[in-house]
Design a protein around this motif. Structure first.
Motif, mmCIF file in Angstrom:
data_model
loop_
_atom_site.group_PDB
_atom_site.id
_atom_site.type_symbol
_atom_site.label_atom_id
_atom_site.label_comp_id
_atom_site.label_asym_id
_atom_site.label_seq_id
_atom_site.Cartn_x
_atom_site.Cartn_y
_atom_site.Cartn_z
ATOM 1 N N VAL A 119 -4.669 -1.633 14.443
ATOM 2 C CA VAL A 119 -4.126 -0.381 14.964
ATOM 3 C C VAL A 119 -4.773 -0.002 16.287
ATOM 4 O O VAL A 119 -4.137 0.604 17.161
ATOM 5 N N GLU A 120 -6.052 -0.377 16.468
ATOM 6 C CA GLU A 120 -6.773 0.018 17.686
ATOM 7 C C GLU A 120 -6.282 -0.724 18.927
ATOM 8 O O GLU A 120 -6.588 -0.324 20.046
ATOM 9 N N ARG A 121 -5.483 -1.780 18.742
ATOM 10 C CA ARG A 121 -5.014 -2.585 19.871
ATOM 11 C C ARG A 121 -3.514 -2.424 20.143
ATOM 12 O O ARG A 121 -2.972 -3.106 21.011
ATOM 13 N N MET A 122 -2.854 -1.546 19.428
ATOM 14 C CA MET A 122 -1.412 -1.390 19.604
ATOM 15 C C MET A 122 -1.069 -0.900 21.010
ATOM 16 O O MET A 122 -1.789 -0.092 21.601
ATOM 17 N N VAL A 123 0.059 -1.399 21.535
ATOM 18 C CA VAL A 123 0.539 -1.035 22.871
ATOM 19 C C VAL A 123 1.930 -0.430 22.714
ATOM 20 O O VAL A 123 2.854 -1.081 22.221
ATOM 21 N N GLY A 153 0.791 -1.219 0.000
ATOM 22 C CA GLY A 153 0.000 0.000 0.000
ATOM 23 C C GLY A 153 0.822 1.267 0.000
ATOM 24 O O GLY A 153 0.411 2.284 0.560
ATOM 25 N N GLY A 154 2.001 1.217 -0.638
ATOM 26 C CA GLY A 154 2.862 2.390 -0.682
ATOM 27 C C GLY A 154 3.660 2.620 0.582
ATOM 28 O O GLY A 154 4.312 3.659 0.727
ATOM 29 N N VAL A 155 3.633 1.662 1.512
ATOM 30 C CA VAL A 155 4.357 1.784 2.779
ATOM 31 C C VAL A 155 5.480 0.747 2.819
ATOM 32 O O VAL A 155 5.219 -0.457 2.936
ATOM 33 N N ASN A 213 -0.314 7.940 10.182
ATOM 34 C CA ASN A 213 0.873 7.118 9.943
ATOM 35 C C ASN A 213 0.724 5.733 10.570
ATOM 36 O O ASN A 213 1.098 4.722 9.960
ATOM 37 N N TYR A 214 0.170 5.694 11.774
ATOM 38 C CA TYR A 214 -0.077 4.399 12.419
ATOM 39 C C TYR A 214 -1.081 3.566 11.625
ATOM 40 O O TYR A 214 -0.917 2.345 11.480
ATOM 41 N N ARG A 215 -2.116 4.205 11.140
ATOM 42 C CA ARG A 215 -3.111 3.471 10.349
ATOM 43 C C ARG A 215 -2.466 2.848 9.115
ATOM 44 O O ARG A 215 -2.753 1.708 8.747
ATOM 45 N N ARG A 216 -1.586 3.616 8.475
ATOM 46 C CA ARG A 216 -0.921 3.110 7.281
ATOM 47 C C ARG A 216 0.030 1.955 7.612
ATOM 48 O O ARG A 216 0.084 0.957 6.879
ATOM 49 N N MET A 217 0.781 2.086 8.689
ATOM 50 C CA MET A 217 1.679 1.008 9.088
ATOM 51 C C MET A 217 0.891 -0.246 9.461
ATOM 52 O O MET A 217 1.260 -1.367 9.082
#
Length: 290
Positions: A85-89, A21-23, A73-77
């Motif tokens: 992404v909603e569960r990242m720690v 996705g370009g990342v 940026n987090y959403r893209r990663m």
């Protein structure tokens, strides 16, 4: 996009660059071989929406960036890595050797809700779909996967963490919490500043000599872990130091991958504190049980 890397020609891990996705992101074949057990990656500074010296994939909320840009940026990663992404720690790094046992209650900490912890440079968990995230701009990322007990660890190891054996401390925490045996662990030492770029003073050198012994001044197959220069400064190899720490802790050599990609040698692709004189964003390491 095809990226041209300056490599140090010493890596045993075959770290390579993937893109979705370009990342673009960096990935270890050693961990890819785990199949569906884990997903992982190490970000570049490309593929995001941040601007200026933070361009473009800044993942640090403390670098003066707009919060919505960092979240995008987090959403893209997350989309590129296939992680929720909603569960990242997120860690709370202050160059300690403190390791947190991450549980379901921590989901979203540091990104969607406040962290209930401080001074944490290492994260471990056995909870599925709970991505661990730590931050870098020259320091060394350490990845740990225990395929037997289905547990993972991710730790930040700068010179202070390295001299205090952060890798061994993380393995001890995993053993205490999950029964992990170092001999069964797959471990990776990720991108950071290389020996040629990392000059330190006598005070730091003395701490490494006290911790590792005078033999680190001697030649190895590569070069000395610590080399004194004519001006009284030293060149320090954090990759080699962390490799020794992990091998001494019981990780098997065939289960250990070491990068050959230096952040400071690749400032157009990776954030480097030294190369940018502090004007930079944050890279991040990601690791998640499937």
């Amino acid at each position: 996009m095809e990226l041209v890397w300056k490599r140090k020609g010493r890596g045993a891990g075959g770290l390579h660059c993937l893109e979705k996705g370009g990342v673009p992101f960096l990935s270890f074949p050693l961990l890819e071989a785990c199949g569906e057990l884990v997903r992982h990656g190490f970000s570049t500074r490309l593929g995001g929406v941040s601007e200026g010296c933070l361009s473009s994939m800044n993942l640090g909320f403390s670098r003066g960036d707009e919060r919505e840009r960092v979240l995008e940026n987090y959403r893209r990663m997350a989309a590129a890595l296939g992680m929720p992404v909603e569960r990242m720690v997120l860690s709370s790094q202050t160059h300690t050797t403190n390791v947190r046992v991450v549980t379901e209650e921590d989901a979203g900490s540091g990104i969607w809700k406040p962290r209930l912890y401080t001074d944490v440079d290492g994260l471990i968990t056995n909870v599925r779909n709970l991505p661990l995230v730590t931050f870098y701009a020259d320091c060394i990322p350490l990845y740990f996967v225990d395929p037997v007990h289905r547990a993972i660890g991710l730790s930040h190891s700068g010179w202070r963490g390295t001299v205090n054996r952060m890798g061994a401390v993380t393995l001890e925490a995993m053993e205490a919490s999950y029964g992990t045996k170092p001999s069964e662990v797959l471990a990776c030492i990720g991108p950071g500043i290389c020996r040629d770029c990392y000059e330190v003073g006598a005070d730091v050198a003395e701490e490494f000599l006290a911790a590792f012994g005078e033999e680190i001044l001697s030649d190895t197959e590569q070069s000395p872990m610590l080399e004194k220069k004519s001006d009284g400064k030293f060149q320090l190899d954090l990759w080699e130091a962390n490799r020794r720490v992990l091998l001494e802790a019981g990780v098997k050599e065939e289960h250990l991958a070491v990068t050959d990609i230096c952040t400071c040698c690749n400032p157009e692709i990776l954030f480097s504190h030294r190369a940018s004189k502090g004007k930079r964003g944050n890279l991040a390491a990601f690791l998640c049980l499937r």
